[in-house]
Design a protein around this motif. Structure first.
Motif, PDB file in Angstrom:
ATOM      1  N   ARG A 255     -35.831  13.854  -3.145  1.00 20.34           N
ATOM      2  CA  ARG A 255     -36.629  13.520  -1.963  1.00 20.34           C
ATOM      3  C   ARG A 255     -35.739  13.462  -0.712  1.00 20.34           C
ATOM      4  N   ARG A 256     -34.525  12.969  -0.865  1.00 23.79           N
ATOM      5  CA  ARG A 256     -33.622  12.868   0.279  1.00 23.79           C
ATOM      6  C   ARG A 256     -33.156  14.239   0.749  1.00 23.79           C
ATOM      7  N   ILE A 257     -32.847  15.134  -0.187  1.00 24.50           N
ATOM      8  CA  ILE A 257     -32.392  16.454   0.228  1.00 24.50           C
ATOM      9  C   ILE A 257     -33.520  17.229   0.899  1.00 24.50           C
ATOM     10  N   GLU A 258     -34.750  16.997   0.469  1.00 24.15           N
ATOM     11  CA  GLU A 258     -35.891  17.633   1.126  1.00 24.15           C
ATOM     12  C   GLU A 258     -36.040  17.118   2.558  1.00 24.15           C
ATOM     13  N   ALA A 259     -35.858  15.818   2.742  1.00 25.15           N
ATOM     14  CA  ALA A 259     -35.944  15.241   4.083  1.00 25.15           C
ATOM     15  C   ALA A 259     -34.861  15.804   4.995  1.00 25.15           C
TER      16      ALA A 259
END
Length: 299
Positions: A241-245
């Protein structure tokens, strides 16, 4: 440390810059020391996340020379060679070897649509012109979405056949798990790294060496935990989720924005032209997405 195994979480460090777009040595040193304290095995300076193509060869060598003078452990440095110029690549590699860096991450020569034979010829010339002065390990940098060239299985085999153990590893930034697994299976003598957090657990379980990526700039401790515990689905879900953000907010400029926020240091947000720092609104959206994953303070 100069003979230590190439493995683990390698932070592709951002490069702090001053208001007049010079490398901020003190902030670079402080950030690098923090990353090592958080469990990173090595620091890779001046790659894609480090805006390496935006700095001159002289600037990058001078910065690393000053880091060494200030006591940084150069055996834990894995700086990048990001240039289509053979002379600049030679100068960089000689300097990295002289400074005692552990290895060099080498991008294929970009701009021209070179053939695989042409890329191999570039590496032949680079090694021929440096090998009497340095035997520093080379890690191939596979990022075709930016370099326009892919390190294919035949090309890698060709380089290993010609240069043997000088080709020590490869960073696969395609985000393609199947490609990473193919590299591990095809080249057991190489240290295979991914540039993608989401690929890391499966790659490690199948014999991969770890990751060289930008996300450790903010999430180093979590990624070290994921490397040590590749079956931890909770950490993987958060990092996905963080890398997508981060990716949806400009990748490296998003990492700089997050660091500026969590370190309370606006200087860390500055990017080299043509890249621009995130706006206040964009940063707020990024931080909100990151904190929805449970993250509250710098790792």
């Amino acid at each position: 440390m100069s003979d230590s195994a190439l493995a683990g979480v390698v932070a592709a460090s951002i490069t702090p810059v001053t208001a007049d777009f010079k490398i901020d040595i003190q902030r670079l040193r402080t950030h690098g020391e923090h990353l090592l304290d958080c469990g990173c095995s090595f620091i890779s300076t001046f790659g894609t996340t480090g805006e390496g193509a935006s700095f001159s060869t002289a600037e990058k060598i001078a910065a690393l020379t000053e880091l060494k003078a200030q006591g940084m452990e150069m055996g834990r440095q894995l700086p990048a060679v990001m240039t289509p110029s053979l002379d600049d690549a030679v100068e960089s590699l000689l300097a990295y070897g002289r400074l005692g860096c552990r290895a060099a991450l080498v991008l294929p020569p970009f701009y021209y649509g070179a053939s695989e034979a042409g890329i191999a010829a570039f590496f032949d010339a680079l090694i021929a012109r440096t090998e009497t002065q340095t035997r520093i390990d080379l890690v191939l940098y596979n990022i075709p979405q930016l370099s326009r060239h892919r390190f294919t299985q035949p090309l890698i085999a060709r380089l290993i056949e010609r240069h043997g153990t000088r080709i020590a590893g490869i960073k696969d930034s395609t985000g393609d798990l199947d490609n990473g697994l193919m590299l591990v299976k095809s080249f057991p003598q190489l240290r295979v790294f991914t540039g993608d957090d989401r690929v890391l657990p499966v790659l490690v379980r199948n014999g991969g060496a770890g990751m060289i990526g930008g996300m450790p700039n903010v999430f180093a401790s979590e990624l070290k935990a994921l490397f040590d515990n590749p079956n931890d689905a909770a950490i993987l879900n958060k990092q996905a989720r963080r890398i997508e953000a981060v990716d949806t907010h400009g990748s490296l400029v998003a990492l700089k924005a997050a660091l500026a926020h969590y370190r309370n240091d606006e200087n860390l947000a500055t990017a080299m032209p043509p890249l621009l720092a995130l706006s206040r609104e964009e940063r707020a959206m990024l931080v909100e997405l990151i904190e929805q994953t449970g993250y509250r303070a710098a790792a």
